[in-house]
Design a protein around this motif. Sequence first.
Motif, PDB file in Angstrom:
ATOM      1  N   GLY A 150       0.825  -1.192   0.000  1.00 50.98           N
ATOM      2  CA  GLY A 150       0.000   0.000   0.000  1.00 50.98           C
ATOM      3  C   GLY A 150       0.861   1.244   0.000  1.00 50.98           C
ATOM      4  O   GLY A 150       2.059   1.200   0.289  1.00 50.98           O
ATOM      5  N   PRO A 151       0.278   2.388  -0.332  1.00 49.67           N
ATOM      6  CA  PRO A 151       1.030   3.648  -0.298  1.00 49.67           C
ATOM      7  C   PRO A 151       1.514   3.950   1.117  1.00 49.67           C
ATOM      8  O   PRO A 151       0.831   3.647   2.086  1.00 49.67           O
ATOM      9  CB  PRO A 151       0.000   4.690  -0.755  1.00 49.67           C
ATOM     10  CG  PRO A 151      -1.058   3.926  -1.468  1.00 49.67           C
ATOM     11  CD  PRO A 151      -1.109   2.583  -0.805  1.00 49.67           C
ATOM     12  N   THR A 152       2.687   4.545   1.218  1.00 45.99           N
ATOM     13  CA  THR A 152       3.202   4.978   2.518  1.00 45.99           C
ATOM     14  C   THR A 152       3.463   6.480   2.472  1.00 45.99           C
ATOM     15  O   THR A 152       3.948   7.001   1.464  1.00 45.99           O
ATOM     16  CB  THR A 152       4.495   4.240   2.914  1.00 45.99           C
ATOM     17  OG1 THR A 152       5.454   4.394   1.853  1.00 45.99           O
ATOM     18  CG2 THR A 152       4.252   2.781   3.141  1.00 45.99           C
ATOM     19  N   THR A 174       1.561  -6.071  12.733  1.00 46.25           N
ATOM     20  CA  THR A 174       1.564  -4.629  12.941  1.00 46.25           C
ATOM     21  C   THR A 174       0.979  -3.947  11.714  1.00 46.25           C
ATOM     22  O   THR A 174       0.855  -4.542  10.644  1.00 46.25           O
ATOM     23  CB  THR A 174       2.993  -4.120  13.156  1.00 46.25           C
ATOM     24  OG1 THR A 174       3.773  -4.471  12.022  1.00 46.25           O
ATOM     25  CG2 THR A 174       3.598  -4.733  14.413  1.00 46.25           C
ATOM     26  N   GLY A 175       0.618  -2.672  11.874  1.00 42.38           N
ATOM     27  CA  GLY A 175       0.166  -1.894  10.741  1.00 42.38           C
ATOM     28  C   GLY A 175      -1.235  -2.262  10.299  1.00 42.38           C
ATOM     29  O   GLY A 175      -2.103  -2.592  11.108  1.00 42.38           O
ATOM     30  N   VAL A 176      -1.459  -2.184   9.020  1.00 45.23           N
ATOM     31  CA  VAL A 176      -2.763  -2.442   8.437  1.00 45.23           C
ATOM     32  C   VAL A 176      -2.664  -3.679   7.549  1.00 45.23           C
ATOM     33  O   VAL A 176      -1.820  -3.722   6.651  1.00 45.23           O
ATOM     34  CB  VAL A 176      -3.236  -1.237   7.603  1.00 45.23           C
ATOM     35  CG1 VAL A 176      -4.620  -1.502   7.028  1.00 45.23           C
ATOM     36  CG2 VAL A 176      -3.240   0.032   8.457  1.00 45.23           C
ATOM     37  N   THR A 177      -3.493  -4.656   7.826  1.00 50.54           N
ATOM     38  CA  THR A 177      -3.483  -5.880   7.028  1.00 50.54           C
ATOM     39  C   THR A 177      -4.793  -6.017   6.265  1.00 50.54           C
ATOM     40  O   THR A 177      -5.852  -5.563   6.730  1.00 50.54           O
ATOM     41  CB  THR A 177      -3.270  -7.125   7.914  1.00 50.54           C
ATOM     42  OG1 THR A 177      -4.316  -7.176   8.894  1.00 50.54           O
ATOM     43  CG2 THR A 177      -1.924  -7.061   8.618  1.00 50.54           C
ATOM     44  N   GLN A 178      -4.709  -6.644   5.115  1.00 44.87           N
ATOM     45  CA  GLN A 178      -5.892  -6.871   4.290  1.00 44.87           C
ATOM     46  C   GLN A 178      -5.903  -8.304   3.795  1.00 44.87           C
ATOM     47  O   GLN A 178      -4.865  -8.829   3.387  1.00 44.87           O
ATOM     48  CB  GLN A 178      -5.912  -5.927   3.080  1.00 44.87           C
ATOM     49  CG  GLN A 178      -6.170  -4.479   3.428  1.00 44.87           C
ATOM     50  CD  GLN A 178      -6.331  -3.614   2.195  1.00 44.87           C
ATOM     51  OE1 GLN A 178      -5.544  -2.708   1.947  1.00 44.87           O
ATOM     52  NE2 GLN A 178      -7.370  -3.872   1.423  1.00 44.87           N
ATOM     53  N   THR A 179      -7.069  -8.903   3.817  1.00 51.79           N
ATOM     54  CA  THR A 179      -7.248 -10.249   3.260  1.00 51.79           C
ATOM     55  C   THR A 179      -8.542 -10.313   2.476  1.00 51.79           C
ATOM     56  O   THR A 179      -9.521  -9.628   2.821  1.00 51.79           O
ATOM     57  CB  THR A 179      -7.284 -11.323   4.374  1.00 51.79           C
ATOM     58  OG1 THR A 179      -8.298 -10.970   5.327  1.00 51.79           O
ATOM     59  CG2 THR A 179      -5.936 -11.457   5.055  1.00 51.79           C
ATOM     60  N   LEU A 228      -7.964  -0.655  -1.507  1.00 57.99           N
ATOM     61  CA  LEU A 228      -7.028  -0.345  -0.422  1.00 57.99           C
ATOM     62  C   LEU A 228      -7.790   0.101   0.813  1.00 57.99           C
ATOM     63  O   LEU A 228      -8.736   0.894   0.729  1.00 57.99           O
ATOM     64  CB  LEU A 228      -6.079   0.775  -0.845  1.00 57.99           C
ATOM     65  CG  LEU A 228      -5.032   0.411  -1.896  1.00 57.99           C
ATOM     66  CD1 LEU A 228      -4.507   1.650  -2.583  1.00 57.99           C
ATOM     67  CD2 LEU A 228      -3.888  -0.364  -1.258  1.00 57.99           C
ATOM     68  N   CYS A 229      -7.333  -0.396   1.928  1.00 58.08           N
ATOM     69  CA  CYS A 229      -7.859   0.032   3.218  1.00 58.08           C
ATOM     70  C   CYS A 229      -6.807   0.927   3.869  1.00 58.08           C
ATOM     71  O   CYS A 229      -5.596   0.738   3.661  1.00 58.08           O
ATOM     72  CB  CYS A 229      -8.126  -1.201   4.085  1.00 58.08           C
ATOM     73  SG  CYS A 229      -8.578  -0.856   5.790  1.00 58.08           S
ATOM     74  N   GLY A 245      -3.559  -3.848   0.122  1.00 56.88           N
ATOM     75  CA  GLY A 245      -4.594  -3.899  -0.898  1.00 56.88           C
ATOM     76  C   GLY A 245      -5.058  -5.305  -1.241  1.00 56.88           C
ATOM     77  O   GLY A 245      -4.361  -6.295  -0.993  1.00 56.88           O
ATOM     78  N   THR A 246      -6.254  -5.380  -1.800  1.00 61.56           N
ATOM     79  CA  THR A 246      -6.794  -6.617  -2.372  1.00 61.56           C
ATOM     80  C   THR A 246      -6.980  -6.386  -3.856  1.00 61.56           C
ATOM     81  O   THR A 246      -7.682  -5.454  -4.259  1.00 61.56           O
ATOM     82  CB  THR A 246      -8.148  -6.996  -1.743  1.00 61.56           C
ATOM     83  OG1 THR A 246      -7.979  -7.295  -0.372  1.00 61.56           O
ATOM     84  CG2 THR A 246      -8.749  -8.200  -2.467  1.00 61.56           C
ATOM     85  N   ARG A 247      -6.340  -7.217  -4.658  1.00 63.64           N
ATOM     86  CA  ARG A 247      -6.498  -7.126  -6.116  1.00 63.64           C
ATOM     87  C   ARG A 247      -7.738  -7.927  -6.496  1.00 63.64           C
ATOM     88  O   ARG A 247      -7.737  -9.148  -6.396  1.00 63.64           O
ATOM     89  CB  ARG A 247      -5.253  -7.668  -6.807  1.00 63.64           C
ATOM     90  CG  ARG A 247      -5.349  -7.736  -8.320  1.00 63.64           C
ATOM     91  CD  ARG A 247      -5.392  -6.381  -8.974  1.00 63.64           C
ATOM     92  NE  ARG A 247      -4.182  -5.606  -8.750  1.00 63.64           N
ATOM     93  CZ  ARG A 247      -4.037  -4.340  -9.154  1.00 63.64           C
ATOM     94  NH1 ARG A 247      -5.024  -3.729  -9.767  1.00 63.64           N
ATOM     95  NH2 ARG A 247      -2.913  -3.706  -8.926  1.00 63.64           N
ATOM     96  N   LEU A 248      -8.781  -7.249  -6.927  1.00 62.95           N
ATOM     97  CA  LEU A 248     -10.055  -7.889  -7.253  1.00 62.95           C
ATOM     98  C   LEU A 248     -10.245  -7.961  -8.758  1.00 62.95           C
ATOM     99  O   LEU A 248     -10.074  -6.960  -9.457  1.00 62.95           O
ATOM    100  CB  LEU A 248     -11.210  -7.101  -6.634  1.00 62.95           C
ATOM    101  CG  LEU A 248     -12.617  -7.565  -7.010  1.00 62.95           C
ATOM    102  CD1 LEU A 248     -12.903  -8.937  -6.430  1.00 62.95           C
ATOM    103  CD2 LEU A 248     -13.665  -6.570  -6.527  1.00 62.95           C
ATOM    104  N   THR A 249     -10.591  -9.139  -9.208  1.00 69.56           N
ATOM    105  CA  THR A 249     -10.936  -9.339 -10.616  1.00 69.56           C
ATOM    106  C   THR A 249     -12.348  -9.890 -10.686  1.00 69.56           C
ATOM    107  O   THR A 249     -12.643 -10.918 -10.068  1.00 69.56           O
ATOM    108  CB  THR A 249      -9.968 -10.322 -11.297  1.00 69.56           C
ATOM    109  OG1 THR A 249      -8.631  -9.825 -11.165  1.00 69.56           O
ATOM    110  CG2 THR A 249     -10.298 -10.465 -12.778  1.00 69.56           C
ATOM    111  N   VAL A 250     -13.194  -9.204 -11.423  1.00 70.48           N
ATOM    112  CA  VAL A 250     -14.582  -9.640 -11.600  1.00 70.48           C
ATOM    113  C   VAL A 250     -14.750 -10.164 -13.023  1.00 70.48           C
ATOM    114  O   VAL A 250     -14.477  -9.440 -13.994  1.00 70.48           O
ATOM    115  CB  VAL A 250     -15.567  -8.486 -11.344  1.00 70.48           C
ATOM    116  CG1 VAL A 250     -17.004  -8.982 -11.496  1.00 70.48           C
ATOM    117  CG2 VAL A 250     -15.348  -7.896  -9.962  1.00 70.48           C
TER     118      VAL A 250
END
Lengths: 111, 114
Positions: free
Chosen positions: A43-45, B2-7, B90-91, B108-113
């Motif tokens: 992500g962007p930092t 730590t930080g921000v995680t995304q799944t 992105l969160c 981020g989550t890379r989403l493909t529809v």
Amino acid sequence: DQQVKQNSPSLSVQEGRISILNCDYTNSMFDYFLWYKKYPAEGPTFLISISSIKDKNEDGRFTVFLNKSAKHLSLHIVPSQPGDSAVYFCAATQAGTALIFGKGTTLSVSS
Amino acid sequence: ETGVTQTPRHLVMGMTNKKSLKCEQHLGHNAMYWYKQSAKKPLELMFVYNFKEQTENNSVPSRFSPECPNSSHLFLHLHTLQPEDSALYLCASSHGSGTFDEQFFGPGTRLTVL
């Protein structure tokens, strides 16, 4: 219509030289500007910011310049290093409202 | 962590599927955000939550439904998406959203529809 514009999609610079990334904005009410850096798969930092009451902010190798009359800001990286290769996003906000981002500029620093 | 995680980090779904994206922040922040980044477009803010309350919805279609059960977790529920919804989601989180606060982004989550 885009309020924050980064008109150069890419920039290539040699290691040790200066990198200058540019950003233009249209909303004169923006009072805070930021630069974010993004590596692939991350992500962007946050990199550096500047308030509209200043015209320059420096942090190590990174300096941001703000020209309010021209509605233009720039990020200078001196000296550029290969690890600086990334996408750089300019963002702006008005009175703490949501950040408005530019499309980004991909910087490539060659050794 | 730590930080921000995304799944998940990557998601492929059909237009009739229902899926959810998850974001978790371990920074003690009070505000959380969903952004969409489409190819060759700027990051677009979708939703803002401040102290679990939604404070901004940037005209996002109802096929995107956010949920913020607490200040550390943020979900984006997806249903009947369109191929043009394919993007990087992105969160981000920050101390608060009322005044400027540095935002910390997840990967981020890379989403493909399809």
